[in-house]
Design a protein around this motif. Structure first.
Motif, PDB file in Angstrom:
ATOM      1  N   GLU A 131       5.865 -12.479  -7.308  1.00  0.00           N
ATOM      2  CA  GLU A 131       5.338 -11.341  -6.558  1.00  0.00           C
ATOM      3  C   GLU A 131       3.825 -11.484  -6.400  1.00  0.00           C
ATOM      4  N   ALA A 132       3.348 -11.391  -5.167  1.00  0.00           N
ATOM      5  CA  ALA A 132       1.917 -11.458  -4.900  1.00  0.00           C
ATOM      6  C   ALA A 132       1.293 -10.114  -5.244  1.00  0.00           C
ATOM      7  N   SER A 133       0.351 -10.139  -6.164  1.00  0.00           N
ATOM      8  CA  SER A 133      -0.254  -8.915  -6.686  1.00  0.00           C
ATOM      9  C   SER A 133      -1.051  -8.149  -5.632  1.00  0.00           C
ATOM     10  N   MET A 134      -1.136  -6.851  -5.821  1.00  0.00           N
ATOM     11  CA  MET A 134      -1.994  -6.000  -5.011  1.00  0.00           C
ATOM     12  C   MET A 134      -3.433  -6.487  -5.039  1.00  0.00           C
ATOM     13  N   ILE A 135      -3.834  -7.095  -6.159  1.00  0.00           N
ATOM     14  CA  ILE A 135      -5.210  -7.543  -6.325  1.00  0.00           C
ATOM     15  C   ILE A 135      -5.582  -8.605  -5.285  1.00  0.00           C
ATOM     16  N   PRO A 157      -2.019  -3.296  -0.708  1.00  0.00           N
ATOM     17  CA  PRO A 157      -2.980  -2.364  -1.305  1.00  0.00           C
ATOM     18  C   PRO A 157      -2.571  -0.922  -1.037  1.00  0.00           C
ATOM     19  N   MET A 158      -2.867  -0.057  -1.992  1.00  0.00           N
ATOM     20  CA  MET A 158      -2.425   1.334  -1.910  1.00  0.00           C
ATOM     21  C   MET A 158      -2.937   2.060  -0.671  1.00  0.00           C
ATOM     22  N   HIS A 159      -4.139   1.709  -0.230  1.00  0.00           N
ATOM     23  CA  HIS A 159      -4.725   2.452   0.888  1.00  0.00           C
ATOM     24  C   HIS A 159      -3.976   2.225   2.197  1.00  0.00           C
ATOM     25  N   LEU A 160      -3.106   1.208   2.256  1.00  0.00           N
ATOM     26  CA  LEU A 160      -2.317   0.978   3.464  1.00  0.00           C
ATOM     27  C   LEU A 160      -1.088   1.882   3.540  1.00  0.00           C
ATOM     28  N   ASN A 161      -0.783   2.604   2.463  1.00  0.00           N
ATOM     29  CA  ASN A 161       0.433   3.411   2.424  1.00  0.00           C
ATOM     30  C   ASN A 161       0.469   4.519   3.460  1.00  0.00           C
ATOM     31  N   THR A 162      -0.687   4.912   3.965  1.00  0.00           N
ATOM     32  CA  THR A 162      -0.720   5.958   4.988  1.00  0.00           C
ATOM     33  C   THR A 162      -1.074   5.392   6.362  1.00  0.00           C
ATOM     34  N   ARG A 163      -1.142   4.086   6.472  1.00  0.00           N
ATOM     35  CA  ARG A 163      -1.369   3.433   7.776  1.00  0.00           C
ATOM     36  C   ARG A 163      -0.002   3.158   8.408  1.00  0.00           C
ATOM     37  N   TYR A 164       0.641   4.220   8.862  1.00  0.00           N
ATOM     38  CA  TYR A 164       2.033   4.119   9.301  1.00  0.00           C
ATOM     39  C   TYR A 164       2.209   3.199  10.511  1.00  0.00           C
ATOM     40  N   CYS A 184      -6.799   5.670  -9.520  1.00  0.00           N
ATOM     41  CA  CYS A 184      -8.174   5.421  -9.069  1.00  0.00           C
ATOM     42  C   CYS A 184      -8.287   4.219  -8.144  1.00  0.00           C
ATOM     43  N   ALA A 185      -7.347   3.272  -8.202  1.00  0.00           N
ATOM     44  CA  ALA A 185      -7.431   2.091  -7.335  1.00  0.00           C
ATOM     45  C   ALA A 185      -7.259   2.447  -5.860  1.00  0.00           C
ATOM     46  N   TYR A 186      -6.712   3.625  -5.593  1.00  0.00           N
ATOM     47  CA  TYR A 186      -6.422   4.032  -4.205  1.00  0.00           C
ATOM     48  C   TYR A 186      -7.687   4.076  -3.354  1.00  0.00           C
TER      49      TYR A 186
END
Length: 259
Positions: A131-135, A157-164, A184-186
């Motif tokens: 699995e390729a890490s979020m990092i 990355p978490m910030h893409l979760n709302t880029r529908y 906090c990583a968001y």
């Protein structure tokens, strides 16, 4: 997260971080993730024996004991081991061959940041899913395509979760992992902690000693940001777009961030 209605078509990998090794893993799941049916849990991710290749969080002790691992296997739940250290070499990799061998079985996975390490694991231990890490900050279609040539799954990355709009155009959604919640990583603009955590995990002794010596670094001191606390993402909407794999974190008491 425990109050959320759980969709039956979603598969979770759950964080064991914050769990102490002495607590039986099935008790841990019952106490913290009681609404998630066991047959929807693909794996738990966290630390097993000490390893200098760990990253993401400081190693303060084992989270999944041998008994925990066997209990997970009995329920067809795998183990995901976070080999996400930013600093690796082949000699160090070979030194931990005993660990890679011990958990080498179908159903187990390795979370990896450095492609070189992923290639070594793929060559020597083919049963692991990679699995390729979020990092890795895989944040474009080109990066997703390139990563999937090497890895079985990629974590965005978490910030893409709302880029529908962006998410909807991803082709291989079945091989993409999203976070179900975030700390906090968001909204972190730098994520310099991952570098210092990687260095901390190279040292003998406890991570606490390193923190006391002021080695740990967080971008909050130089790039202040709003404390958002733990965020739950809209799994209904993300599932409707075609995503079925989610990483689920356990928040640290106080709700500022996750383990």
């Amino acid at each position: 997260m425990n109050n959320r209605t759980v969709r039956k078509d979603i598969i979770y990998t759950i964080s064991a971080r914050g769990k102490h090794g002495e607590k039986p893993v099935m008790d841990f799941l019952a106490e913290n993730f009681s609404t998630i049916p066991l047959n929807q849990i693909d794996s738990l991710f966290g630390f097993v024996e000490r390893c200098t290749l760990y990253g993401g969080r400081p190693f303060r002790g084992r989270q999944l004991s041998d008994a925990d691992v066997q209990a997970l296997y009995k329920h067809s739940i795998g183990v995901r081991i976070p080999m996400t250290n930013l600093f690796i070499n082949e000699d160090e990799y070979k030194e931990h061959g005993w660990l890679f061998e011990k958990y080498h079985r179908v159903g187990n996975s390795m979370i990896v940041k450095e492609d070189m390490l992923a290639r070594w694991i793929k060559r020597d231990y083919p049963y692991y899913k990679l699995e390729a890490s979020m990092i890795k900050e895989i944040n474009s279609y080109e990066k997703i395509t390139a990563a999937l040539d090497l890895y079985d799954t990629v974590v965005l990355p978490m910030h893409l979760n709302t880029r529908y709009d962006f998410l909807d155009k991803i082709v291989q959604k079945d091989r993409v992992m999203l976070f179900a919640n975030a700390g906090c990583a968001y909204n972190c603009p730098a994520r310099i902690c991952y570098r210092t955590i990687s260095l901390m995990n190279k040292l003998d002794g406890t991570a606490d000693r390193v923190i006391e010596n002021s080695i740990f670094r967080c971008s909050k001191t130089t790039r202040p940001r709003k404390e958002l606390g733990m965020i739950d993402f809209d799994l209904e909407k993300l599932s409707a777009l075609g995503f079925k794999r989610f990483k689920l974190l356990r928040e640290i008491p106080g709700g500022i961030t996750a383990f």
